[in-house]
Design a protein around this motif. Structure first.
Motif, short mmCIF file in Angstrom:
data_model
loop_
_atom_site.label_atom_id
_atom_site.label_comp_id
_atom_site.label_asym_id
_atom_site.label_seq_id
_atom_site.Cartn_x
_atom_site.Cartn_y
_atom_site.Cartn_z
N LYS A 1 0.82 -1.18 -0.10
CA LYS A 1 0.11 0.09 0.07
C LYS A 1 1.04 1.22 -0.01
O LYS A 1 0.37 2.25 -0.62
N PHE A 2 1.92 1.21 0.73
CA PHE A 2 2.73 2.58 0.79
C PHE A 2 3.36 2.70 -0.49
O PHE A 2 3.46 3.80 -0.81
N VAL A 3 4.10 1.69 -1.19
CA VAL A 3 4.77 2.02 -2.26
C VAL A 3 3.64 2.38 -3.60
O VAL A 3 4.15 3.09 -4.13
N THR A 4 2.53 1.71 -3.23
CA THR A 4 1.51 2.06 -4.51
C THR A 4 1.24 3.64 -4.35
O THR A 4 1.08 4.46 -5.25
N LEU A 5 0.85 3.94 -2.93
CA LEU A 5 0.76 5.39 -2.73
C LEU A 5 1.71 6.26 -3.18
O LEU A 5 1.55 7.46 -3.64
N TYR A 6 2.98 5.98 -2.77
CA TYR A 6 4.11 6.67 -3.04
C TYR A 6 4.28 6.85 -4.64
O TYR A 6 4.67 7.84 -5.14
N MET A 7 4.05 5.64 -5.35
CA MET A 7 4.30 5.96 -6.72
C MET A 7 3.12 6.78 -7.61
O MET A 7 3.33 7.44 -8.50
N LEU A 8 1.72 6.74 -6.86
CA LEU A 8 0.87 7.42 -7.46
C LEU A 8 1.37 9.16 -7.10
O LEU A 8 0.82 9.86 -8.00
N LEU A 9 1.66 9.30 -5.95
CA LEU A 9 2.13 10.69 -5.78
C LEU A 9 3.16 11.12 -6.57
O LEU A 9 3.07 12.18 -7.12
N LYS A 10 4.28 10.33 -6.95
CA LYS A 10 5.40 10.38 -7.92
C LYS A 10 4.93 10.94 -9.04
O LYS A 10 5.42 11.82 -9.86
N ASP A 11 3.71 10.29 -9.62
CA ASP A 11 3.18 10.36 -10.95
C ASP A 11 2.28 11.51 -10.98
O ASP A 11 2.24 12.21 -12.06
N LEU A 12 1.71 11.98 -10.00
CA LEU A 12 0.31 12.75 -10.12
C LEU A 12 0.84 14.31 -9.63
O LEU A 12 0.25 15.15 -10.11
N LEU A 13 1.71 14.09 -8.81
CA LEU A 13 2.48 15.57 -8.10
C LEU A 13 3.26 16.17 -9.30
O LEU A 13 3.63 15.49 -10.21
N SER A 14 3.33 17.54 -9.15
CA SER A 14 4.04 18.23 -10.14
C SER A 14 5.51 17.80 -10.05
O SER A 14 5.87 17.47 -9.23
N LYS A 15 6.17 18.08 -11.12
CA LYS A 15 7.59 17.66 -11.22
C LYS A 15 8.70 18.86 -10.67
O LYS A 15 9.59 18.90 -11.34
N GLN A 16 8.43 19.40 -9.76
CA GLN A 16 9.24 20.34 -9.33
C GLN A 16 10.31 19.65 -8.43
O GLN A 16 10.22 18.78 -8.17
N GLU A 17 11.49 20.46 -8.53
CA GLU A 17 12.67 20.01 -8.11
C GLU A 17 12.86 19.73 -6.61
O GLU A 17 13.50 18.82 -6.06
N HIS A 18 11.90 20.35 -5.73
CA HIS A 18 12.13 20.19 -4.21
C HIS A 18 11.56 18.66 -3.90
O HIS A 18 11.57 18.19 -2.54
N TYR A 19 10.79 18.06 -4.73
CA TYR A 19 10.27 16.90 -4.19
C TYR A 19 11.09 15.81 -4.66
O TYR A 19 11.83 15.63 -5.52
N ASP A 20 11.43 14.99 -3.56
CA ASP A 20 12.49 13.66 -3.74
C ASP A 20 11.53 12.42 -3.46
O ASP A 20 11.04 12.36 -2.37
N TRP A 21 11.88 11.67 -4.50
CA TRP A 21 11.40 10.49 -4.50
C TRP A 21 12.08 9.22 -4.55
O TRP A 21 11.88 8.19 -4.89
N GLY A 22 13.32 9.41 -3.93
CA GLY A 22 14.53 8.48 -3.89
C GLY A 22 14.22 7.59 -2.64
O GLY A 22 13.31 7.70 -1.85
N LEU A 23 15.03 6.65 -2.68
CA LEU A 23 14.86 5.66 -1.33
C LEU A 23 15.31 6.07 -0.21
O LEU A 23 14.82 6.06 0.80
N ARG A 24 16.06 7.29 -0.05
CA ARG A 24 16.34 7.99 1.19
C ARG A 24 15.09 8.44 1.74
O ARG A 24 14.83 8.66 2.86
N ALA A 25 14.19 9.36 0.91
CA ALA A 25 13.02 9.90 1.48
C ALA A 25 11.90 8.74 1.76
O ALA A 25 11.25 9.00 2.59
N ILE A 26 11.99 7.71 1.22
CA ILE A 26 11.15 6.64 1.76
C ILE A 26 11.55 6.18 2.93
O ILE A 26 10.81 6.00 3.79
N LYS A 27 12.88 6.00 3.38
CA LYS A 27 13.34 5.48 4.42
C LYS A 27 12.92 6.42 5.63
O LYS A 27 12.53 5.95 6.76
N SER A 28 13.06 7.93 5.28
CA SER A 28 12.71 8.68 6.28
C SER A 28 11.37 8.89 6.76
O SER A 28 10.93 8.97 7.89
#
Length: 92
Positions: free
Chosen positions: A63-90
């Motif tokens: 569920k978490f990864v599905t939500l995370y991927m949806l957010l990554k695809d749907l939110l704007s592509k601004q530079e301040h969004y970090d979708w990397g593994l480090r962000a997931i772990k935090s």
């Protein structure tokens, strides 16, 4: 210069991050490139949740990864969004 065959030198480059620069060509020639695979985010999340004692870690990780991927695809592509593994772990 004598080389020690039991020693290795590795350089990790993440040129996609802000503030990082490419390695100069003169240095690139001295190292052999290695390709790495994209990590399995669901498996990593599942293991992190299990380590914290969650009983239904597999379901929660999916569920978490599905939500995370949806957010990554749907939110704007601004530079301040970090979708990397480090962000997931935090977040976990």
């Amino acid at each position: 210069m004598a080389l020690d065959t039991s020693c290795g030198l590795f350089i990790t480059m993440n040129p996609g991050y802000l503030g990082r620069t490419e390695l100069p060509e003169s240095l690139k020639m001295l190292f052999r490139p290695v390709t790495v695979m994209v990590p399995d985010l669901e498996l990593i999340c599942e293991n992190m949740l299990m380590a914290e004692g969650f009983v239904s870690a597999k379901v929660l990780a999916k569920k978490f990864v599905t939500l995370y991927m949806l957010l990554k695809d749907l939110l704007s592509k601004q530079e301040h969004y970090d979708w990397g593994l480090r962000a997931i772990k935090s977040v976990l």
